[in-house]
Motif scaffolding. Sequence first.
Motif, short mmCIF file in Angstrom:
data_model
loop_
_atom_site.label_atom_id
_atom_site.label_comp_id
_atom_site.label_asym_id
_atom_site.label_seq_id
_atom_site.Cartn_x
_atom_site.Cartn_y
_atom_site.Cartn_z
N LEU A 6 -46.87 67.25 42.11
CA LEU A 6 -46.58 67.21 40.68
C LEU A 6 -47.87 67.32 39.90
N VAL A 7 -47.91 68.22 38.95
CA VAL A 7 -48.99 68.27 37.96
C VAL A 7 -48.33 67.88 36.63
N ALA A 8 -48.63 66.68 36.15
CA ALA A 8 -48.04 66.16 34.92
C ALA A 8 -49.14 66.09 33.86
N TYR A 9 -48.75 66.25 32.61
CA TYR A 9 -49.75 66.26 31.54
C TYR A 9 -49.19 65.64 30.27
N GLY A 10 -50.10 65.07 29.50
CA GLY A 10 -49.81 64.61 28.15
C GLY A 10 -50.59 65.49 27.20
N SER A 11 -49.86 66.25 26.37
CA SER A 11 -50.50 67.24 25.51
C SER A 11 -49.74 67.30 24.19
N THR A 12 -50.46 67.21 23.09
CA THR A 12 -49.81 67.25 21.78
C THR A 12 -49.73 68.67 21.24
N TYR A 13 -50.80 69.44 21.39
CA TYR A 13 -50.86 70.78 20.81
C TYR A 13 -50.79 71.89 21.86
N GLY A 14 -50.68 71.55 23.15
CA GLY A 14 -50.52 72.56 24.18
C GLY A 14 -51.78 72.92 24.95
N THR A 16 -53.92 70.95 26.70
CA THR A 16 -53.96 70.28 28.00
C THR A 16 -52.86 70.82 28.89
N ALA A 17 -51.72 71.17 28.32
CA ALA A 17 -50.63 71.78 29.10
C ALA A 17 -51.11 73.07 29.76
N GLU A 18 -51.91 73.87 29.05
CA GLU A 18 -52.42 75.11 29.62
C GLU A 18 -53.37 74.84 30.78
N LEU A 19 -54.18 73.79 30.67
CA LEU A 19 -55.06 73.41 31.78
C LEU A 19 -54.23 72.98 32.99
N ALA A 20 -53.17 72.21 32.74
CA ALA A 20 -52.29 71.76 33.82
C ALA A 20 -51.61 72.95 34.50
N VAL A 51 -49.90 63.70 43.19
CA VAL A 51 -49.80 63.86 41.74
C VAL A 51 -51.17 64.19 41.17
N VAL A 52 -51.17 65.13 40.25
CA VAL A 52 -52.32 65.42 39.39
C VAL A 52 -51.83 65.08 37.99
N LEU A 53 -52.54 64.19 37.30
CA LEU A 53 -52.12 63.75 35.97
C LEU A 53 -53.26 63.97 35.00
N GLY A 54 -52.94 64.64 33.90
CA GLY A 54 -53.95 64.90 32.88
C GLY A 54 -53.51 64.46 31.51
N GLY A 55 -54.49 64.13 30.70
CA GLY A 55 -54.20 63.73 29.33
C GLY A 55 -55.25 64.24 28.37
N GLN A 63 -53.66 60.89 25.51
CA GLN A 63 -52.46 61.16 24.73
C GLN A 63 -51.34 60.21 25.18
N ARG A 64 -50.50 59.81 24.26
CA ARG A 64 -49.49 58.78 24.49
C ARG A 64 -48.60 59.02 25.72
N ASP A 65 -48.10 60.23 25.92
CA ASP A 65 -47.20 60.49 27.05
C ASP A 65 -47.91 60.29 28.39
N ALA A 66 -49.18 60.65 28.47
CA ALA A 66 -49.93 60.45 29.71
C ALA A 66 -50.13 58.96 29.98
N ARG A 67 -50.45 58.20 28.93
CA ARG A 67 -50.61 56.74 29.10
C ARG A 67 -49.32 56.09 29.55
N ARG A 68 -48.22 56.47 28.92
CA ARG A 68 -46.92 55.89 29.29
C ARG A 68 -46.53 56.26 30.71
N PHE A 69 -46.79 57.50 31.11
CA PHE A 69 -46.50 57.94 32.47
C PHE A 69 -47.25 57.07 33.47
N ALA A 70 -48.53 56.87 33.24
CA ALA A 70 -49.35 56.07 34.17
C ALA A 70 -48.83 54.64 34.24
N ARG A 71 -48.44 54.09 33.12
CA ARG A 71 -47.93 52.71 33.10
C ARG A 71 -46.56 52.63 33.78
N ARG A 72 -45.67 53.55 33.46
CA ARG A 72 -44.31 53.53 33.99
C ARG A 72 -44.27 53.74 35.50
#
Length: 170
Positions: A6-14, A16-20, A51-55, A63-72
């Motif tokens: 899994l490559v998961a990312y937290g990106s607001t404007y896209g 970081t999503a492109e890097l993922a 897992v590869v996780l980026g924020g 970014q909020r979604d990446a923080r929440r993912f790591a916590r959850r």
Amino acid sequence: MAPTVLVAYGSTYGSTAELARRAGDVLREAGLTTEVRSAGSVRDLTPYRAVVLGGALYAGRWQRDARRFARRHRRALARLPLWLFSSGPLDSSAARRNLPPPPSVRRLVHSLGAREHMTFGGRLDARADGRLARMIVKSGEGGDFRDFDAVSTWAESIARQLVPAEESRG
């Protein structure tokens, strides 16, 4: 079917999503089954063997979604091979040297037992909203500082760590 990375990312404007997506493409080219998904859309890590996780970094925080993912998913992440990346410096500093993660991300690296953390340059352009973003763009300090070759090289190193384990089982 081969276990999935899994490559998961937290990106607001896209950005970081492109890097993922680039990291995911490189892992696929290395022969690994790979899913690239926004961190907010992942509910269960059971199907994944790594897992590869980026924020994206905003004021030194992921970014909020990446923080929440790591916590959850902290318990599952602590048992899986894990790599972390941050996207954010709006200058060429990440291309010149390996920047350490900010303190909040450094704590995640340690608490989750991540194998590695990398920081890549970010992107901020005129489409960004928010007062701070508009001030940065207006000052002429925005731009695209992402280094896709560096992302590819990093993802290749992850693939080399995962592929031998896959081949030894076959």
